[in-house]
Design a protein around this motif. Structure first.
Motif, PDB file in Angstrom:
ATOM      1  N   ALA A 158    -110.246  47.766 -42.579  1.00 46.18           N
ATOM      2  CA  ALA A 158    -110.759  48.169 -41.266  1.00 46.18           C
ATOM      3  C   ALA A 158    -110.621  49.669 -41.067  1.00 46.18           C
ATOM      4  CB  ALA A 158    -110.020  47.408 -40.168  1.00 46.18           C
ATOM      5  N   LYS A 159    -109.482  50.230 -41.496  1.00 44.02           N
ATOM      6  CA  LYS A 159    -109.307  51.681 -41.408  1.00 44.02           C
ATOM      7  C   LYS A 159    -110.338  52.405 -42.271  1.00 44.02           C
ATOM      8  CE  LYS A 159    -104.287  51.674 -40.551  1.00 44.02           C
ATOM      9  NZ  LYS A 159    -102.960  52.059 -41.097  1.00 44.02           N
ATOM     10  N   ASN A 160    -110.485  51.948 -43.515  1.00 45.39           N
ATOM     11  CA  ASN A 160    -111.429  52.600 -44.422  1.00 45.39           C
ATOM     12  C   ASN A 160    -112.852  52.522 -43.899  1.00 45.39           C
ATOM     13  OD1 ASN A 160    -109.300  53.153 -46.077  1.00 45.39           O
ATOM     14  ND2 ASN A 160    -109.826  51.684 -47.673  1.00 45.39           N
ATOM     15  N   ARG A 161    -113.192  51.420 -43.242  1.00 43.33           N
ATOM     16  CA  ARG A 161    -114.538  51.260 -42.696  1.00 43.33           C
ATOM     17  C   ARG A 161    -114.787  52.293 -41.602  1.00 43.33           C
ATOM     18  NH1 ARG A 161    -115.611  45.369 -41.721  1.00 43.33           N
ATOM     19  NH2 ARG A 161    -113.656  45.597 -40.586  1.00 43.33           N
ATOM     20  N   ILE A 162    -113.831  52.478 -40.730  1.00 45.45           N
ATOM     21  CA  ILE A 162    -113.978  53.474 -39.658  1.00 45.45           C
ATOM     22  C   ILE A 162    -114.088  54.872 -40.240  1.00 45.45           C
ATOM     23  CG2 ILE A 162    -112.806  54.551 -37.693  1.00 45.45           C
ATOM     24  CD1 ILE A 162    -111.609  51.774 -37.078  1.00 45.45           C
ATOM     25  N   VAL A 163    -113.197  55.203 -41.188  1.00 43.87           N
ATOM     26  CA  VAL A 163    -113.213  56.534 -41.788  1.00 43.87           C
ATOM     27  C   VAL A 163    -114.508  56.775 -42.560  1.00 43.87           C
ATOM     28  CG1 VAL A 163    -112.087  58.010 -43.495  1.00 43.87           C
ATOM     29  CG2 VAL A 163    -110.708  56.706 -41.874  1.00 43.87           C
ATOM     30  N   ALA A 164    -114.984  55.765 -43.302  1.00 43.40           N
ATOM     31  CA  ALA A 164    -116.227  55.927 -44.066  1.00 43.40           C
ATOM     32  C   ALA A 164    -117.409  56.189 -43.136  1.00 43.40           C
ATOM     33  CB  ALA A 164    -116.483  54.687 -44.915  1.00 43.40           C
ATOM     34  N   LEU A 165    -117.471  55.488 -42.019  1.00 38.10           N
ATOM     35  CA  LEU A 165    -118.547  55.731 -41.056  1.00 38.10           C
ATOM     36  C   LEU A 165    -118.432  57.123 -40.448  1.00 38.10           C
ATOM     37  CD1 LEU A 165    -118.582  52.238 -39.326  1.00 38.10           C
ATOM     38  CD2 LEU A 165    -120.484  53.249 -40.606  1.00 38.10           C
ATOM     39  N   TYR A 166    -117.205  57.523 -40.113  1.00 40.40           N
ATOM     40  CA  TYR A 166    -116.976  58.855 -39.560  1.00 40.40           C
ATOM     41  C   TYR A 166    -117.360  59.931 -40.570  1.00 40.40           C
ATOM     42  CZ  TYR A 166    -114.180  62.962 -38.232  1.00 40.40           C
ATOM     43  OH  TYR A 166    -113.755  64.235 -37.944  1.00 40.40           O
ATOM     44  N   ASP A 167    -116.922  59.772 -41.825  1.00 39.94           N
ATOM     45  CA  ASP A 167    -117.250  60.750 -42.860  1.00 39.94           C
ATOM     46  C   ASP A 167    -118.746  60.820 -43.121  1.00 39.94           C
ATOM     47  OD1 ASP A 167    -114.622  61.437 -43.173  1.00 39.94           O
ATOM     48  OD2 ASP A 167    -114.295  60.249 -44.974  1.00 39.94           O
ATOM     49  N   SER A 168    -119.444  59.712 -42.894  1.00 37.21           N
ATOM     50  CA  SER A 168    -120.884  59.668 -43.116  1.00 37.21           C
ATOM     51  C   SER A 168    -121.677  60.086 -41.885  1.00 37.21           C
ATOM     52  CB  SER A 168    -121.303  58.249 -43.537  1.00 37.21           C
ATOM     53  OG  SER A 168    -120.605  57.829 -44.684  1.00 37.21           O
ATOM     54  N   SER A 169    -120.965  60.604 -40.877  1.00 40.81           N
ATOM     55  CA  SER A 169    -121.580  61.062 -39.622  1.00 40.81           C
ATOM     56  C   SER A 169    -122.249  59.929 -38.852  1.00 40.81           C
ATOM     57  CB  SER A 169    -122.596  62.195 -39.889  1.00 40.81           C
ATOM     58  OG  SER A 169    -121.953  63.290 -40.492  1.00 40.81           O
ATOM     59  N   ARG A 170    -121.835  58.688 -39.094  1.00 38.80           N
ATOM     60  CA  ARG A 170    -122.338  57.548 -38.312  1.00 38.80           C
ATOM     61  C   ARG A 170    -121.376  57.330 -37.144  1.00 38.80           C
ATOM     62  NH1 ARG A 170    -124.985  58.420 -43.199  1.00 38.80           N
ATOM     63  NH2 ARG A 170    -126.739  56.964 -43.385  1.00 38.80           N
ATOM     64  N   ILE A 171    -121.384  58.264 -36.205  1.00 37.65           N
ATOM     65  CA  ILE A 171    -120.370  58.294 -35.156  1.00 37.65           C
ATOM     66  C   ILE A 171    -120.489  57.095 -34.220  1.00 37.65           C
ATOM     67  CG2 ILE A 171    -119.381  59.669 -33.308  1.00 37.65           C
ATOM     68  CD1 ILE A 171    -119.095  60.793 -36.190  1.00 37.65           C
TER      69      ILE A 171
END
Length: 489
Positions: A289-302
């Motif tokens: 769940a943490k990685n999913r949030i960070v991956a979306l954030y890093d991909s600019s999918r805010i």
């Protein structure tokens, strides 16, 4: 002070003339080879394990610590204190023992997570030295050393330490190949083959030392070498070992980004959701769940990141530590997302001139606008940062001459410690003076909750990305992208 803060004051490699040749060819070579190093007691080097019971795991630690006869010829080595600490938890003491007259000690360490921890040696109520060791399930650690030359000279024996030594040998060999490639000693058309071969070597280490910290690092580095270059092989490895919890965690990052490149966001979300469904422990689901949030954030999918934050709260709202993590990440999402302006700063910086320090000068945010910049907040005592510093120097050598500006802000408040670090390694870009970070309010405004933290900003001071951890490779990929897109002025 000059607005351009990337002037090179010292080039230890002696390669400044080489940079006048094909810049993009060289960047391509470095892109193929630069990966994150591995050493030190940082969470980046730890491997997330399947869920533990409420009872701590245990490891036997035993050995002998004596004193050089030139300093103590009494033959009585009793009372030397041996401690193992989790520095992320307060610190928390995991092991404590004292030597007998012969310098022998024996005891049990209790811990909840496999990983790298700090080993401290005390005598006469004084901390003498420290190093690191790895604690793992059903392992036994033997420690043998002589004071005062303990750190770097002690023999630490265990299955985990042997795996780590194997990994360190591979890292040294790999870095030699990197240097040869930088100097043009490897034909560019053979680099993809060489890279894939090294990815295979690191993956073999993962298979040979299952469950160890070193295996987890090797797997991550193997996947790093394939990222954006051989998605088919990357996904094959993730699927072949997908039943293992450590690979599921890597898959939630590398698999997500691979599926994102190949099939778009919906396919990537389906991939990471499937990992969550098949995870066998609540700890793994939390990490996914943490990685999913960070991956979306890093991909600019805010927007998607914010939606997953709500899911995270619903699933883990009763977990105090999980919510502390979310509080920190939520601030990044709301205030430090790509495209937002980096909160401004004003710091005193210094340069070394031979053995003397030049006059300290003031550097403001406005001084670095006009070109992209990499700004980092680090602990210079962090062994993993120390090992990755040559890679940062390589990045500066490449991209500094293209106009990218670098700034390091040490967390240390001791002038001697800061100067010693750069006198040994060279100072190629401006560094904030000792204590400048503590005197500022950047810890709050930049949300510095772990180190190193790096900001890559564009020429107008807007955040391109915020990086946590030691992965220099990710910074390299983004710098190369903005160089190829002509975004460096």
């Amino acid at each position: 002070m000059s607005g351009n803060i990337c002037d090179v004051s010292r080039n230890k490699s002696g390669m400044s003339g080489f940079m006048t040749t094909s810049m993009r060819t060289m960047v391509g070579v470095i892109m193929m080879f630069l990966v994150t190093g591995c050493s030190g007691g940082n969470p980046d080097a730890q491997v997330s394990q399947p869920e533990q019971s409420n009872q701590p795991d245990q490891t036997r630690i035993h050995g002998t610590i004596t004193v050089d006869e030139a300093l103590d010829d009494s033959g009585d080595y009793s009372g030397i204190g041996v401690m193992v600490l989790d520095m992320t938890a307060g610190p928390d003491t995991l092991f404590q023992a004292q030597t007998n007259r012969e310098g022998q000690f024996d005891g049990i360490a209790s811990f909840y997570h496999q990983g790298i921890y700090e080993l401290q040696i005390h005598r006469n109520n004084r901390r003498i030295t420290d190093t690191t060791l790895i604690l793992a399930h059903q392992d036994t650690v033997a420690v043998h050393g002589v004071l005062p030359r303990f750190s770097g000279h002690a023999r630490i024996s265990s299955r985990e330490s042997e795996a780590m030594r194997t990994l360190n040998r591979l890292e040294r060999q790999y870095n030699r190949i990197l240097n040869i490639a930088v100097l043009g000693g490897i034909a560019q058309d053979t680099i993809p083959h060489v890279l894939e071969n090294w990815s295979n070597i690191f993956w073999e280490l993962y298979e040979s030392w299952p469950g160890t910290v070193a295996a987890g690092i090797a797997a991550r580095e193997s996947l790093n070498m394939l990222e954006e270059r051989n998605d088919d092989l990357l996904m094959l490895r993730l699927r072949q070992y997908g039943e293992y919890e450590d690979i599921r965690l890597l898959a939630s990052r590398y698999g997500f980004l691979s599926e994102l490149r190949r099939g778009g966001l919906d396919k990537a979300i389906d991939w990471i959701d499937s990992l969550d469904t098949h995870a066998t422990s609540s700890e793994t689901r939390l990490q996914i769940a943490k990685n999913r949030i960070v991956a979306l954030y890093d991909s600019s999918r805010i927007a998607e990141a914010r939606s997953r934050v709500q899911d995270y709260e619903a699933d883990f709202g009763d977990d105090e530590m999980a919510m502390q993590w979310l509080s920190a990440v939520r601030y990044d999402i709301e205030h430090l997302s790509p495209g937002e302006k980096l909160p401004p700063f004003q710091l005193e910086v210094f340069r070394l001139a031979g053995s003397e320090e030049t006059n300290v000068e003031t550097l403001k945010m406005e001084d670095i606008l006009g070109s992209p910049a990499m700004i980092e907040v680090v602990s210079l005592s962090d062994r993993l940062y120390q090992s990755s510093y040559p890679q940062l120097q390589t990045l500066h050598m490449i991209f500094g001459q293209e106009g990218v500006r670098f700034l390091t802000i040490p967390a240390e408040e001791n002038l001697v410690a800061v100067r010693a670090f750069y006198e040994e390694r060279g100072q190629d870009w401006p560094v904030a003076k000792a204590g400048a970070f503590a005197e500022s309010d950047l810890e709050q405004r930049w949300n510095v909750y772990e180190m190193p933290v790096r900001f890559l900003i564009d020429s107008k001071g807007r955040i391109i990305r915020k990086y946590h951890g030691h992965n220099v490779n990710e910074l390299l990929i983004e710098l190369n992208r903005i160089l190829n897109n002509g975004e460096i002025s």
